[in-house]
Write an enzyme that holds these catalytic residues in place. Structure first.
Site, short mmCIF file in Angstrom:
data_model
loop_
_atom_site.label_atom_id
_atom_site.label_comp_id
_atom_site.label_asym_id
_atom_site.label_seq_id
_atom_site.Cartn_x
_atom_site.Cartn_y
_atom_site.Cartn_z
N ASP A 348 0.88 -1.36 -0.14
CA ASP A 348 0.27 0.19 0.48
C ASP A 348 1.24 1.47 0.08
OD1 ASP A 348 -3.04 1.54 0.00
OD2 ASP A 348 -2.73 1.62 2.17
N GLU A 351 2.53 4.94 -4.50
CA GLU A 351 2.85 6.03 -5.77
C GLU A 351 3.97 6.36 -5.38
OE1 GLU A 351 -0.91 4.69 -4.44
OE2 GLU A 351 0.42 6.05 -3.03
N ASP A 429 -9.24 3.32 -2.51
CA ASP A 429 -9.93 4.23 -1.39
C ASP A 429 -11.19 4.70 -1.84
OD1 ASP A 429 -8.40 3.55 -0.07
OD2 ASP A 429 -7.31 5.09 0.31
#
Length: 994
Positions: A348, A351, A429
């Site tokens: 997670d 990015e 999300d």
């Protein structure tokens, strides 16, 4: 000097500034590489999308020439590529994108972004796929890849034109035209690789939450699945299992014995997946930080110092995955971590996401000391989009090191085209509302059309509270997605299948039992995807690419020959849908489980699909279980299908340790013969019964039994008998549907935050603007899309941010969260005016009134006229209210934070340019903007102008946030009476900036 390390070389490489691109054939017939010049070809960076960069760089012998040749133009260091295609062409792909399935009219940017609560107009999400699949009017298809890791604009706003815009220079690869979209995706897989072969257990249902925060809670949830007979295979651990969010550690109080926990989970048929983020706490004495520092593992700032950015643990450093030695270092950490009983890993925040940063990520000037085969030493701007993929690769390789008898399972949030070689993906999300429920189908399909077949959304929505109807409907068709996981965020209500009442629980049980029966079919599709590059879930038009009416269907999808047709509308169940089916024979069926909240299933004529027994978890399956084949004959009385079987894990299948069976059926002289036409693999056929269900229409079927491996013959009944069977089935279906318990329509779920995300916003759409307003939480505007550019200007969730107004100087004071009432709604269709008048009670006899209008005389703007009115101010106060201020607080998103600024001319005539690094700025008096200010995005060439009446506004505030900016207008601060309200009148317009 290495060409990979020199941007100066790149900028000088091109021979001309515009023209047709040059080409050479690569990889296989029908695939071409295009460059702006021979020098650009030689100077190109290595490919991170191709499985083997040499496949892109080495030409092949071919007699074919491309049918469509792109043109290029260099402008201010950018390379603009255009490809014109025939009228009637439809566009798909572009990776992980929200909004509509068919992409004409859209523009997106490949820049991996932490996009919590994204909307249909968000232009950069968590993954980057600079790829477009074009379906031509005749049903043939063409793929085009901009092979660059840099930020890339994909502009499909002009019909039949694909346009890429990215820093110069980069090659473009075309695939086709080929006879079908599937053929294009197969060819693409020869370049970027196929999806990793998932372990069979990973195709079951996954239950996740941020967070199941103790061993006891994890086991409680797992055991409840078994008690309630709801199928599930995997439970997930979010960041709270860690010791202070330090990766590769366990909290000693809440997760004191992870090995014992996993042993208990395995005993009841559950696997355990644990999260690992890239941010490593900057803390001496923490073994990962110390080891990484010893290996010189961290990304550097431009000055050579290690970059430190805040994430969950606080100050963190970040591994430089562009170096093979650092990927190896991380892989060894993963290998050791697996010894705790870890079955899968969740990457997670990769990015990479950074807190307290305007850009939401690290500076583009940071330095990666990459290996030459990846591109050498480069800035973060070059490697940003590939960072998540390289982390997933390293994690995958670590799992391989840990146990070569098992297949790795990695889930990644960030990715690049080619990431499917290492990891599954989820769509980030999302929100618990019907808009996101609907979008989830298109988002999964777009990823599949971009080379990533193993994906799915957070079923039920991550942010906010699902309602029973929303959750049940989402699970109904979400159970048919390639990757099937429920997940929700902290401080929301529980989102397990039993959390929404008995009726919703029943639907979830039916949906997941249906999935588990179809696991043999889904697993076979993944074997084909892994070995051949075929897609798993596809849009309905794949059944007939020539039919333009199928190209925009967004509520259905294909799993091979199986068509899944869902309803994404709250008040319309699947039993009431008016279906548009592809041409040919499509026969409905179910497992005696039909329900309005489950999707309708159709099997294409000419197909056979394998079905297994009901299961609680995949580990319960046994090769000797009865095998069911569902069969639908085509117009010629024939059908075929395939079943792949192996151990479900490990790599024995690569050595022939499997059984691949091709079944065929043929109708001759009223007898249907079902037999095996071909087998592959060294596995012996299990000794099992074969159950064939022949679909004959309207859900009716004929049952026949035999032994798998032997010829089975079914005598076809007469037309009269068939009609009777169909009539009987229709009566049975009607009685069944009348007896099912429907999920109640509950608009709101109380408790915790985000309780009303599932209600439907008011939409105003006219001229240049499309707006969405939620009266029930502060009357806020949550979506502000400029239609001509496709730009979503607001950064918003339903319950916070977006366009807000307050009745005081304090942040989020009265007016920001109260329920507003719609006093008047004027919607005149076509080119007439659209407006809505809202009122909210802010206490003390005061009303905050807001009129939002898209005027018919100037639809390029939308106007907001806001007032604080004294409605019931008592005479004892002299008719005057408390001290109030009308504070306009819009939160705008910054797609390109380092290229965005606010410009205006002050009342005193001075020119102002305010950039993010200036922090918060307050203007009043003669420094106030003289009636307008503008938010400029230099990359887009657009400016958002905010005009206002200077007599109304006493202060203007600019506040730069993480990927956002507030441009606030403040009225004077004074009491109001019925005769002296406070007012602020202003409007917004978008203009192109030269």
């Amino acid at each position: 000097m290495s060409k990979m390390a020199s941007s100066e070389v790149k900028e000088a490489a091109s021979d001309s500034t515009a023209g047709k691109m040059i080409f050479e054939p690569i990889l296989e017939d029908g695939v071409f590489r295009f460059d702006c010049s021979a020098n650009d070809r030689d100077a190109a960076y290595p490919s991170l999308s191709f499985m083997n960069s040499n496949d892109r760089d080495v030409p092949i012998m071919s007699n074919k020439v491309p049918l469509y040749i792109p043109s290029f133009e260099f402008l201010l260091g950018q390379q603009l590529v255009k490809l014109e295609l025939p009228v009637g062409t439809s566009f798909y792909g572009t990776g992980e994108v929200s909004g509509q399935l068919e992409r004409t009219g859209k523009k997106v940017f490949t820049w991996n972004t932490d996009a919590w609560g994204y909307g249909p107009g968000t232009t950069s999400l968590y993954q980057s796929h600079p790829w477009v699949l074009a379906v031509l009017p005749n049903g043939e298809a063409l793929g085009i890849l901009a092979d660059t890791t840099r930020r890339c604009e994909i502009d499909l706003r002009i019909k039949c034109r694909i346009q890429f815009n990215a820093p110069a220079s980069f090659p473009v690869i075309t695939f086709g035209p080929f006879p079908s979209p599937s053929a294009v995706l197969i060819s693409l897989s020869h370049a970027i690789g196929t999806v990793f072969m998932p372990p069979k257990w990973s195709l079951g249902y996954h239950q996740c939450r941020w967070s199941y925060d103790s061993e006891e809670r994890v086991l409680e949830v797992a055991r409840k699945f078994r008690e309630k007979g709801i199928p599930c295979d995997v439970i997930w651990m979010d960041i709270d299992y860690m010791d202070g969010f330090r990766c590769f550690t366990f909290d000693k109080e809440r997760f004191p014995d992870p090995k014992s926990l996993v042993k208990d989970l395995h005993h009841i048929g559950f696997k355990a997946i644990w999260m690992l983020d890239p941010g490593i706490k900057h803390e001496k004495g923490y073994f990962v930080y110390d080891s990484g520092t010893e290996h010189d593992a961290w990304i550097q700032e431009a000055n050579g110092m290690y970059f430190v950015g805040d994430v969950w643990p606080g100050p963190c450093v970040f591994p430089d995955f562009t170096q093979s030695k650092i990927r190896s270092w991380w892989a060894n950490l993963v290998r050791d971590f697996i010894s705790n009983g870890v079955d899968g890993i969740w990457n997670d925040m990769n990015e990479p996401a950074i807190f307290k940063a305007v850009t939401k990520t690290m500076p583009e000037s940071n330095i990666h000391r990459g290996d030459n085969e990846l591109g050498g030493h480069q800035s973060h701007a070059h490697y940003h989009n590939a960072y998540g993929m390289l982390m997933a690769r390293s994690t995958y390789e670590g799992m391989e090191l840990a146990d070569k008898r098992k297949r790795p399972f990695v889930l990644t949030r960030a990715g690049f085209i080619g990431s499917q070689r290492y990891a599954a993906m989820w769509t980030g999300d999302n929100l618990s509302n019907w808009e996101h429920l609907h979008m989830s189908i298109s988002m999964v399909l777009q990823l599949g059309l971009s080379g990533q077949p193993l994906s799915g959304p957070d079923i039920g929505g991550f942010a906010g509270n699902a309602t029973p109807k929303l959750f049940g409907r989402w699970m109904g068709f979400g159970a048919m997605f390639p990757f099937c996981r429920g997940h929700s965020e902290t401080d929301t209500i529980n989102h397990e299948p039993w959390s929404f009442g008995e009726e919703c629980e029943d639907v979830c049980r039916l949906a997941l039992r249906r999935r588990y029966r179809l696991i043999p079919h889904i697993y076979t599709l993944f074997y084909m995807a892994h070995t051949r590059g075929t897609p798993v879930a596809t849009p309905a038009f794949f059944a007939d690419p020539k039919d333009p009416n199928l190209r925009t269907l967004e509520s259905c999808f294909l799993l091979g020959p199986l068509l899944v047709y869902a309803s994404t509308m709250p008040d319309l169940g699947s039993d009431k849908l008016q279906l548009l089916l592809p041409k040919g024979i499509w026969l409905s069926f179910d497992f005696d489980d039909s329900h309005p909240d489950l999707p309708a299933l159709y099997l294409q004529g000419g197909s056979i699909i394998p079905v297994g027994p009901p299961l609680q978890h995949i580990g319960e399956s046994n090769p000797s279980d009865d095998l069911t084949l569902i069969l639908a004959l085509d117009n010629y009385g024939k059908a075929e299908g395939v079943l792949f079987e192996d151990d479900g894990d490990g790599y024995g299948f690569t050595k022939g340790e499997y059984l691949l069976t091709h079944y065929v059926a043929e109708l001759k002289s009223s007898v249907i013969t079902v037999r095996i036409s071909e087998t592959k693999g060294v596995w012996k056929r299990p000794n099992r019964r074969l159950h064939v269900q022949l679909l004959i229409g309207e859900g009716a079927m004929l049952d026949a039994w035999g032994i798998d491996g032997e010829v089975l013959q079914i005598e076809m009944p007469s037309e009269t008998e068939v009609s009777k069977l169909i009539s009987t089935r229709k009566v049975h279906n009607k009685m069944h549907l009348e007896s099912v318990k429907l999920i109640p329509n509950v608009e709101d779920v109380s408790g915790h935050k985000g309780g009303e995300l599932s209600r439907t916003p008011i939409e105003l759409e006219n001229g240049d603007w499309s707006l969405q307003i939620v009266p029930w939480i502060g009357g806020r505007i949550i979506s502000m899309v400029h239609v001509p550019s496709g730009r979503q200007w607001l950064h918003s969730r339903v319950e916070i941010n977006g366009y807000e107004e307050y009745g005081g100087t304090e942040y989020r004071s009265a007016g920001c969260s109260e329920e507003y009432h719609v006093v008047q709604r004027d919607v005149e269709h076509a080119v007439e005016e659209e407006s809505v008048l809202l009122e909210g009670d802010i206490g003390g006899g005061l009303i905050l009134q807001r009129q939002i209008t898209i005027p018919k005389d100037n639809p390029k703007v939308f106007r907001v006229e806001s007032s604080i009115l004294a409605r019931k101010v008592g005479s004892g106060s002299g008719g005057f209210s408390r001290l109030v201020c009308l504070r306009v607080h819009p939160t705008f998103s910054l797609l390109h934070p380092t290229e965005s600024f606010v410009a205006f001319t002050s009342i005193d005539g001075s020119k102002q340019e305010v950039w993010p690094e200036s922090g918060e700025q307050l203007y009043e008096g003669n420094l106030l903007p003289n009636g307008e200010w503008m938010l400029v995005d230099k990359c887009l060439g657009l400016g958002l102008i905010n005009r206002f009446n200077v007599r109304d506004v006493y202060k203007c505030l600019i506040h730069w946030g993480t990927g956002t900016v507030n441009l606030e207008l403040w009225s004077e601060d004074r009491p109001v009476s019925k005769q002296s309200p406070l007012r602020v009148f202003h409007e917004y317009e978008v203009m192109e900036i030269p």
